[in-house]
Design a protein around this motif. Sequence first.
Motif, PDB file in Angstrom:
ATOM      1  N   ASN A 123       0.805  -1.216   0.000  1.00  0.00           N
ATOM      2  CA  ASN A 123       0.000   0.000   0.000  1.00  0.00           C
ATOM      3  C   ASN A 123       0.844   1.274   0.000  1.00  0.00           C
ATOM      4  O   ASN A 123       1.743   1.416  -0.825  1.00  0.00           O
ATOM      5  CB  ASN A 123      -1.008  -0.030   1.149  1.00  0.00           C
ATOM      6  N   GLY A 124       0.597   2.210   0.920  1.00  0.00           N
ATOM      7  CA  GLY A 124       1.314   3.486   0.940  1.00  0.00           C
ATOM      8  C   GLY A 124       2.801   3.326   1.177  1.00  0.00           C
ATOM      9  O   GLY A 124       3.614   4.028   0.573  1.00  0.00           O
ATOM     10  N   LEU A 125       3.171   2.392   2.050  1.00  0.00           N
ATOM     11  CA  LEU A 125       4.589   2.143   2.300  1.00  0.00           C
ATOM     12  C   LEU A 125       5.254   1.651   1.022  1.00  0.00           C
ATOM     13  O   LEU A 125       6.378   2.052   0.702  1.00  0.00           O
ATOM     14  CB  LEU A 125       4.768   1.129   3.434  1.00  0.00           C
ATOM     15  N   ALA A 126       4.577   0.801   0.275  1.00  0.00           N
ATOM     16  CA  ALA A 126       5.120   0.287  -0.989  1.00  0.00           C
ATOM     17  C   ALA A 126       5.379   1.427  -1.970  1.00  0.00           C
ATOM     18  O   ALA A 126       6.422   1.463  -2.630  1.00  0.00           O
ATOM     19  CB  ALA A 126       4.158  -0.724  -1.599  1.00  0.00           C
ATOM     20  N   LYS A 127       4.448   2.366  -2.058  1.00  0.00           N
ATOM     21  CA  LYS A 127       4.613   3.502  -2.974  1.00  0.00           C
ATOM     22  C   LYS A 127       5.798   4.368  -2.564  1.00  0.00           C
ATOM     23  O   LYS A 127       6.600   4.787  -3.396  1.00  0.00           O
ATOM     24  CB  LYS A 127       3.333   4.333  -3.030  1.00  0.00           C
ATOM     25  N   THR A 128       5.925   4.637  -1.272  1.00  0.00           N
ATOM     26  CA  THR A 128       7.020   5.482  -0.778  1.00  0.00           C
ATOM     27  C   THR A 128       8.371   4.814  -1.010  1.00  0.00           C
ATOM     28  O   THR A 128       9.309   5.440  -1.513  1.00  0.00           O
ATOM     29  CB  THR A 128       6.834   5.779   0.723  1.00  0.00           C
ATOM     30  N   VAL A 129       8.476   3.535  -0.656  1.00  0.00           N
ATOM     31  CA  VAL A 129       9.735   2.803  -0.834  1.00  0.00           C
ATOM     32  C   VAL A 129      10.078   2.715  -2.322  1.00  0.00           C
ATOM     33  O   VAL A 129      11.225   2.924  -2.723  1.00  0.00           O
ATOM     34  CB  VAL A 129       9.655   1.407  -0.181  1.00  0.00           C
ATOM     35  N   GLY A 130       9.091   2.423  -3.163  1.00  0.00           N
ATOM     36  CA  GLY A 130       9.328   2.325  -4.596  1.00  0.00           C
ATOM     37  C   GLY A 130       9.789   3.630  -5.206  1.00  0.00           C
ATOM     38  O   GLY A 130      10.601   3.660  -6.120  1.00  0.00           O
ATOM     39  N   GLN A 131       9.297   4.724  -4.673  1.00  0.00           N
ATOM     40  CA  GLN A 131       9.614   6.039  -5.226  1.00  0.00           C
ATOM     41  C   GLN A 131      10.933   6.598  -4.704  1.00  0.00           C
ATOM     42  O   GLN A 131      11.670   7.231  -5.447  1.00  0.00           O
ATOM     43  CB  GLN A 131       8.482   7.017  -4.904  1.00  0.00           C
ATOM     44  N   TYR A 132      11.243   6.393  -3.427  1.00  0.00           N
ATOM     45  CA  TYR A 132      12.366   7.104  -2.819  1.00  0.00           C
ATOM     46  C   TYR A 132      13.578   6.246  -2.476  1.00  0.00           C
ATOM     47  O   TYR A 132      14.607   6.782  -2.081  1.00  0.00           O
ATOM     48  CB  TYR A 132      11.904   7.828  -1.556  1.00  0.00           C
ATOM     49  N   CYS A 133      13.492   4.942  -2.601  1.00  0.00           N
ATOM     50  CA  CYS A 133      14.636   4.085  -2.265  1.00  0.00           C
ATOM     51  C   CYS A 133      15.388   3.660  -3.513  1.00  0.00           C
ATOM     52  O   CYS A 133      14.805   3.565  -4.593  1.00  0.00           O
ATOM     53  CB  CYS A 133      14.169   2.835  -1.509  1.00  0.00           C
ATOM     54  N   SER A 134      16.677   3.387  -3.338  1.00  0.00           N
ATOM     55  CA  SER A 134      17.479   2.885  -4.449  1.00  0.00           C
ATOM     56  C   SER A 134      18.631   2.056  -3.911  1.00  0.00           C
ATOM     57  O   SER A 134      18.926   2.062  -2.699  1.00  0.00           O
ATOM     58  CB  SER A 134      18.003   4.029  -5.312  1.00  0.00           C
ATOM     59  N   GLY A 170       9.757 -20.605   1.193  1.00  0.00           N
ATOM     60  CA  GLY A 170      10.330 -19.276   1.132  1.00  0.00           C
ATOM     61  C   GLY A 170      10.133 -18.536   2.438  1.00  0.00           C
ATOM     62  O   GLY A 170       9.284 -18.903   3.258  1.00  0.00           O
ATOM     63  N   CYS A 171      10.935 -17.505   2.617  1.00  0.00           N
ATOM     64  CA  CYS A 171      10.867 -16.679   3.818  1.00  0.00           C
ATOM     65  C   CYS A 171      11.063 -15.230   3.390  1.00  0.00           C
ATOM     66  O   CYS A 171      11.921 -14.932   2.568  1.00  0.00           O
ATOM     67  CB  CYS A 171      11.957 -17.102   4.798  1.00  0.00           C
ATOM     68  N   GLU A 172      10.247 -14.349   3.931  1.00  0.00           N
ATOM     69  CA  GLU A 172      10.380 -12.932   3.639  1.00  0.00           C
ATOM     70  C   GLU A 172       9.983 -12.127   4.872  1.00  0.00           C
ATOM     71  O   GLU A 172       9.379 -12.652   5.797  1.00  0.00           O
ATOM     72  CB  GLU A 172       9.518 -12.527   2.440  1.00  0.00           C
ATOM     73  N   ILE A 173      10.338 -10.870   4.848  1.00  0.00           N
ATOM     74  CA  ILE A 173       9.943  -9.941   5.895  1.00  0.00           C
ATOM     75  C   ILE A 173       8.812  -9.088   5.331  1.00  0.00           C
ATOM     76  O   ILE A 173       8.965  -8.475   4.279  1.00  0.00           O
ATOM     77  CB  ILE A 173      11.114  -9.022   6.327  1.00  0.00           C
ATOM     78  N   LEU A 174       7.669  -9.065   6.011  1.00  0.00           N
ATOM     79  CA  LEU A 174       6.569  -8.177   5.633  1.00  0.00           C
ATOM     80  C   LEU A 174       6.737  -6.897   6.444  1.00  0.00           C
ATOM     81  O   LEU A 174       6.613  -6.909   7.665  1.00  0.00           O
ATOM     82  CB  LEU A 174       5.216  -8.835   5.904  1.00  0.00           C
ATOM     83  N   ALA A 175       7.076  -5.821   5.755  1.00  0.00           N
ATOM     84  CA  ALA A 175       7.442  -4.575   6.427  1.00  0.00           C
ATOM     85  C   ALA A 175       6.224  -3.797   6.911  1.00  0.00           C
ATOM     86  O   ALA A 175       5.233  -3.662   6.207  1.00  0.00           O
ATOM     87  CB  ALA A 175       8.264  -3.701   5.493  1.00  0.00           C
ATOM     88  N   ASP A 176       6.327  -3.302   8.142  1.00  0.00           N
ATOM     89  CA  ASP A 176       5.354  -2.368   8.697  1.00  0.00           C
ATOM     90  C   ASP A 176       5.885  -0.942   8.641  1.00  0.00           C
ATOM     91  O   ASP A 176       5.126   0.020   8.594  1.00  0.00           O
ATOM     92  CB  ASP A 176       5.045  -2.713  10.158  1.00  0.00           C
ATOM     93  N   LYS A 177       7.225  -0.822   8.650  1.00  0.00           N
ATOM     94  CA  LYS A 177       7.859   0.490   8.716  1.00  0.00           C
ATOM     95  C   LYS A 177       9.229   0.400   8.054  1.00  0.00           C
ATOM     96  O   LYS A 177       9.950  -0.571   8.247  1.00  0.00           O
ATOM     97  CB  LYS A 177       8.013   0.888  10.189  1.00  0.00           C
ATOM     98  N   VAL A 178       9.583   1.408   7.262  1.00  0.00           N
ATOM     99  CA  VAL A 178      10.917   1.513   6.671  1.00  0.00           C
ATOM    100  C   VAL A 178      11.412   2.920   6.929  1.00  0.00           C
ATOM    101  O   VAL A 178      10.776   3.897   6.518  1.00  0.00           O
ATOM    102  CB  VAL A 178      10.909   1.218   5.155  1.00  0.00           C
ATOM    103  N   ASP A 179      12.531   3.031   7.642  1.00  0.00           N
ATOM    104  CA  ASP A 179      13.152   4.332   7.900  1.00  0.00           C
ATOM    105  C   ASP A 179      14.336   4.493   6.960  1.00  0.00           C
ATOM    106  O   ASP A 179      15.172   3.595   6.844  1.00  0.00           O
ATOM    107  CB  ASP A 179      13.636   4.433   9.349  1.00  0.00           C
ATOM    108  N   PHE A 180      14.430   5.648   6.308  1.00  0.00           N
ATOM    109  CA  PHE A 180      15.548   5.949   5.422  1.00  0.00           C
ATOM    110  C   PHE A 180      16.670   6.532   6.280  1.00  0.00           C
ATOM    111  O   PHE A 180      16.520   7.600   6.852  1.00  0.00           O
ATOM    112  CB  PHE A 180      15.145   6.953   4.351  1.00  0.00           C
ATOM    113  N   LEU A 181      17.786   5.838   6.366  1.00  0.00           N
ATOM    114  CA  LEU A 181      18.903   6.290   7.196  1.00  0.00           C
ATOM    115  C   LEU A 181      19.950   7.030   6.391  1.00  0.00           C
ATOM    116  O   LEU A 181      20.866   7.626   6.954  1.00  0.00           O
ATOM    117  CB  LEU A 181      19.527   5.099   7.923  1.00  0.00           C
ATOM    118  N   SER A 182      19.834   6.979   5.060  1.00  0.00           N
ATOM    119  CA  SER A 182      20.686   7.773   4.175  1.00  0.00           C
ATOM    120  C   SER A 182      19.854   8.155   2.965  1.00  0.00           C
ATOM    121  O   SER A 182      18.814   7.555   2.694  1.00  0.00           O
ATOM    122  CB  SER A 182      21.929   6.985   3.745  1.00  0.00           C
TER     123      SER A 182
END
Length: 128
Positions: free
Chosen positions: A65-76, A102-114
């Motif tokens: 959802n919203g976290l996916a959009k933010t991560v997709g747009q601002y992370c690299s 398979g194993c994955e992490i389902l993210a609730d929060k992603v903080d940009f540290l750089s």
Amino acid sequence: MTNLVILTGRIARDPEARETQGGTSVTGITVVTDRPARDKDGKTYKDESGYTAKDSEFHRVTCFNGLAKTVGQYCSKGQLVSVQGRVHYTQWEDQDGIKRYGCEILADKVDFLSRASGGDNQDAPPID
């Protein structure tokens, strides 16, 4: 009982964003974490450069959802992030009928540290 994961590491490759048929935004990233490598006696050791040798682990992280959009747009690739979420295990049968896991992490929060490397990200959310 709690299923909580906190990872701090670098993004291994650019995010892969998509949308489900139902309209849900989904973005996947791979976060790399390091830890000191140990020899057969359990002791850390130095590599050829004289630094403590490290073992790297690659973690699949999925955002929605919203976290996916933010991560997709601002992370690299190469960006330092902290991910908070939960471990999720899956199993399926491949085309040959072999059971896969398979194993994955389902993210609730992603903080940009750089900041993301390259590109103009003046519109990126502030880093705390």
